[in-house]
Design an enzyme around this catalytic site. Structure first.
Site: not given
Length: 354
Positions: A53-54, A114, A116, A133, A167-168, A223, A268-269
């Site tokens: 995800e990240d 999630h 980082i 989470h 989220n981030d 986000n 997103d990221n």
């Protein structure tokens, strides 16, 4: 008269529901399809099967990758497997992902990573901040990276009433950061209602041991977040508003709005290339396919490069696009000396040499 009033109220409610549904479809880009943009020297990264995800890359080329996110309403290929942090050394001729060992005492069974962010202190100590989470709650876990055996030592768990649906994060000190809350509510049903109604209650919070405060608000869903190379500006992606906000950072850690870059995709990221200041981002061309997973109609992937975002005319380039046949649901793109890593919410990860 009473019956007429009742019929009128039902009609108004139905019309409002249809209007909200159409607005939601627009925010999700539900009708968008993309043309493929391929890169010649790419391969899927072995060992990463359930998300990446990240991704955050240190100046020396070490890449940290969060994997195994379980998020309400989002597909997971390994729902019973704890999350992981992988490490890749992009200086190697054939970089590979290695699962990092985490120190004893940390609850690995409920690890659900999630976003980082890394921070390198003045004494070269490397800290890794991980949004977690556990049991569908929100915490930020602080780790120290141990280079000798490529492990992580857990230092502390950070929780706060203002960190409700994180989220981030982007680290700005060894124990301080900015965090995005992608929803106001943390309950899944209320989160969906918030999204359906189009409420702009998402925000950004500054955290330090001495002070915690809201520093930006009014987002559909804040986000990804990152910082400019000169550390003067904070970049925030609003995934449901299809844009990137530029905020000026002040000495008291408050943020003020500078500009907004509108795009045509769900951003997103955000990753920032240190040498150029370019923003690389993993995007969702069609959010409906991400939220309502169909193996016959896979969620696509898209990577954008944003150059000169502070100028009057930023340059946006679509670097990569795939219909899901190779990579599903891209969430991040990060680059180091011509080597590009593309991560996903719940699928594989791609390594490309540009």
């Amino acid at each position: 008269m009473g019956k007429l009033l009742g019929v009128a109220l039902v009609g108004i409610a139905a019309a409002l529901a249809v209007q909200r549904l159409l607005a939601l479809r627009n925010r999700l880009n539900a009708s968008r399809e993309i043309a493929p943009v391929t890169l010649p020297n790419c391969r899927l990264i072995k060992g990463i099967e359930s998300g990446s995800e990240d991704i955050d890359i240190l100046p020396n080329g070490l890449a940290f990758i969060s994997s195994g996110l379980k998020y309400p309403g989002i597909k997971s290929f390994a729902p019973d497997k704890p999350g992981e942090i992988f490490l890749m050394d992009l200086n190697e001729d054939n970089p590979r992902a290695v699962e990092m060992r985490i120190s004893r005492g940390f609850d690995l069974a409920s690890f659900n990573p999630h976003g980082i962010s890394t921070y390198v202190d003045k004494d070269d100590t490397v800290y890794l901040f991980v949004v977690n989470h556990p049991h569908q709650k929100s915490t930020v876990e602080l780790f120290k990276y141990v280079e000798d055996d490529n492990s992580l030592v857990h230092l502390k768990t950070i929780q706060h009433d203002l960190l409700t649906s994180v989220n981030d994060v982007v680290a700005v000190g060894p124990d301080s950061f900015y965090a995005t809350n992608d929803h106001y509510f943390s309950d899944f049903i209320l989160m969906f209602l918030e999204m359906f109604l189009g409420l702009t209650w998402s925000n950004v919070v500054y955290y330090s041991p001495k002070e915690v405060k809201e520093v930006a608000a009014g987002f559909y869903s804040a986000n990804g977040i990152n910082i400019s190379p000169d550390r003067k500006f904070i970049y925030i992606a609003d995934i449901f508003d299809h844009n990137v906000h530029v905020m000026e950072k002040h000495a008291n850690w408050n943020l003020t709005h500078v500009k907004k870059l509108q795009l045509d995709t769900l951003v997103d990221n955000l990753s920032v290339e240190p040498s150029t200041g370019d923003i690389w981002t993993g995007c969702h061309p069609n959010g409906m396919k991400l939220l309502y997973y169909d193996p016959e109609n896979l969620p696509a992937s898209e990577v954008l490069r944003i150059q000169n975002i502070l100028s009057e005319e930023p340059v946006v380039t679509r670097v990569y696009a795939d219909n899901g046949s190779v990579l599903q649901g891209s969430s991040v793109a990060s680059i180091y000396e011509g080597k590009l890593l593309i991560g996903t919410v719940f699928h594989r990860a791609l390594y490309c040499e540009l």
